[in-house]
Design an enzyme around this catalytic site. Structure first.
Site, PDB file in Angstrom:
ATOM      1  N   LYS A   1       0.820  -1.219   0.000  1.00  0.00           N
ATOM      2  CA  LYS A   1       0.000   0.000   0.000  1.00  0.00           C
ATOM      3  C   LYS A   1       0.851   1.265   0.000  1.00  0.00           C
ATOM      4  O   LYS A   1       0.553   2.226  -0.706  1.00  0.00           O
ATOM      5  CB  LYS A   1      -0.924  -0.034   1.225  1.00  0.00           C
TER       6      LYS A   1
ATOM      7  N   ARG B   1     -11.104   2.887   9.196  1.00  0.00           N
ATOM      8  CA  ARG B   1     -10.799   1.486   9.530  1.00  0.00           C
ATOM      9  C   ARG B   1     -12.014   0.760  10.079  1.00  0.00           C
ATOM     10  O   ARG B   1     -11.966  -0.452  10.278  1.00  0.00           O
ATOM     11  CB  ARG B   1      -9.673   1.428  10.560  1.00  0.00           C
TER      12      ARG B   1
ATOM     13  N   ARG C   1      12.300 -11.548   6.505  1.00  0.00           N
ATOM     14  CA  ARG C   1      13.296 -10.570   6.965  1.00  0.00           C
ATOM     15  C   ARG C   1      14.011 -11.068   8.225  1.00  0.00           C
ATOM     16  O   ARG C   1      13.375 -11.419   9.216  1.00  0.00           O
ATOM     17  CB  ARG C   1      12.574  -9.243   7.247  1.00  0.00           C
TER      18      ARG C   1
ATOM     19  N   ARG D   1      12.920 -10.333  14.164  1.00  0.00           N
ATOM     20  CA  ARG D   1      12.191  -9.458  15.080  1.00  0.00           C
ATOM     21  C   ARG D   1      10.835 -10.090  15.391  1.00  0.00           C
ATOM     22  O   ARG D   1      10.241 -10.759  14.541  1.00  0.00           O
ATOM     23  CB  ARG D   1      11.970  -8.083  14.452  1.00  0.00           C
TER      24      ARG D   1
ATOM     25  N   ARG E   1      -1.688 -10.144  13.010  1.00  0.00           N
ATOM     26  CA  ARG E   1      -1.952  -8.795  12.485  1.00  0.00           C
ATOM     27  C   ARG E   1      -2.873  -8.849  11.273  1.00  0.00           C
ATOM     28  O   ARG E   1      -3.771  -8.024  11.105  1.00  0.00           O
ATOM     29  CB  ARG E   1      -0.625  -8.123  12.087  1.00  0.00           C
TER      30      ARG E   1
END
Length: 220
Positions: A20, A94, A128, A161, A172
């Site tokens: 996005k 949202r 990552r 992480r 999420r």
């Protein structure tokens, strides 16, 4: 504050990791519109210590979500200052109450929905890995370490992480879906939702670009 004739009132939606940010940046490069990001606006208000920024910070510090009405007040105040421009809202609305409040103040005529499969996003975000001492970042898809799991320079182990761990990413994404599915449905019923499905930002972008060319003049 109804939309002036011929002015675009658009919202871009997509889960975290859907590309996005990249698509929004390209839209701004190609078309003369104002990109209004709720996250940027919130950070700016917190940094400037405005009344609403201080209030928002108090919720964040307690680990709570910022209430609908505070985000709505923040965004609508900013929308009012930009009412003579074509607009692209990002990160807002949202929830359905936010969408309804926005429509009363500034009716939305276009919603760009980036429909990227969760599996793709999960692969993208969990690829990552970091070398904590130096901050070097590796991506298993684009720039993997020479030896799996180890830093190229020091040979020390890489870590992931918490934000990039598969279970966190999935949480999420599920939270995003639960919160925004009703908003997408709200706009679908209004006939303003345009979905762009795909797994690669560079392949989705030309379709978004062509679609916006029918609505807006290009820069230069």
């Amino acid at each position: 504050m109804a939309a002036r004739l011929g002015l675009l009132r658009a919202v871009i939606m997509g889960p975290p990791g859907s590309g996005k940010g990249t698509i929004s940046a390209r839209i701004v490069q190609h078309f003369a519109l104002k990109h209004l990001s709720s996250g940027d606006l919130l950070r700016e208000n917190m940094n400037r210590k405005t009344e609403i920024g201080i209030l928002a910070r108090s919720y964040i510090d307690q680990g709570q979500l910022i209430p609908d009405d505070i985000m709505t007040q923040l965004m609508l105040h900013e929308v009012k200052t930009l009412e003579k421009n074509h607009l692209l809202l990002d990160g807002f609305p949202r929830t359905v109450p936010q969408a309804e409040a926005l429509d009363k103040a500034c009716p939305i005529d276009t919603v760009i929905d980036l429909d990227v499969p969760f599996e793709t996003i999960q692969q993208r975000l969990t690829a990552r890995w970091i070398h904590p001492t130096s901050g070097r970042v590796y991506n298993l898809e684009f720039n993997p370490p020479k030896v799996p799991g180890l830093d190229d320079d020091t040979g020390e182990p890489l870590i992931q992480r918490d934000d990039d761990k598969p279970e966190t990413v999935l949480k999420r994404l599920k939270s995003y879906e639960a919160q925004t599915r009703p908003v997408l449905e709200y706009y679908r019923q209004k006939g303003v939702l345009k979905s762009f499905a795909g797994t690669e930002t560079n392949k989705i972008w030309p379709h978004v670009h062509r679609f916006l060319q029918t609505k807006l003049p290009e820069i230069g």
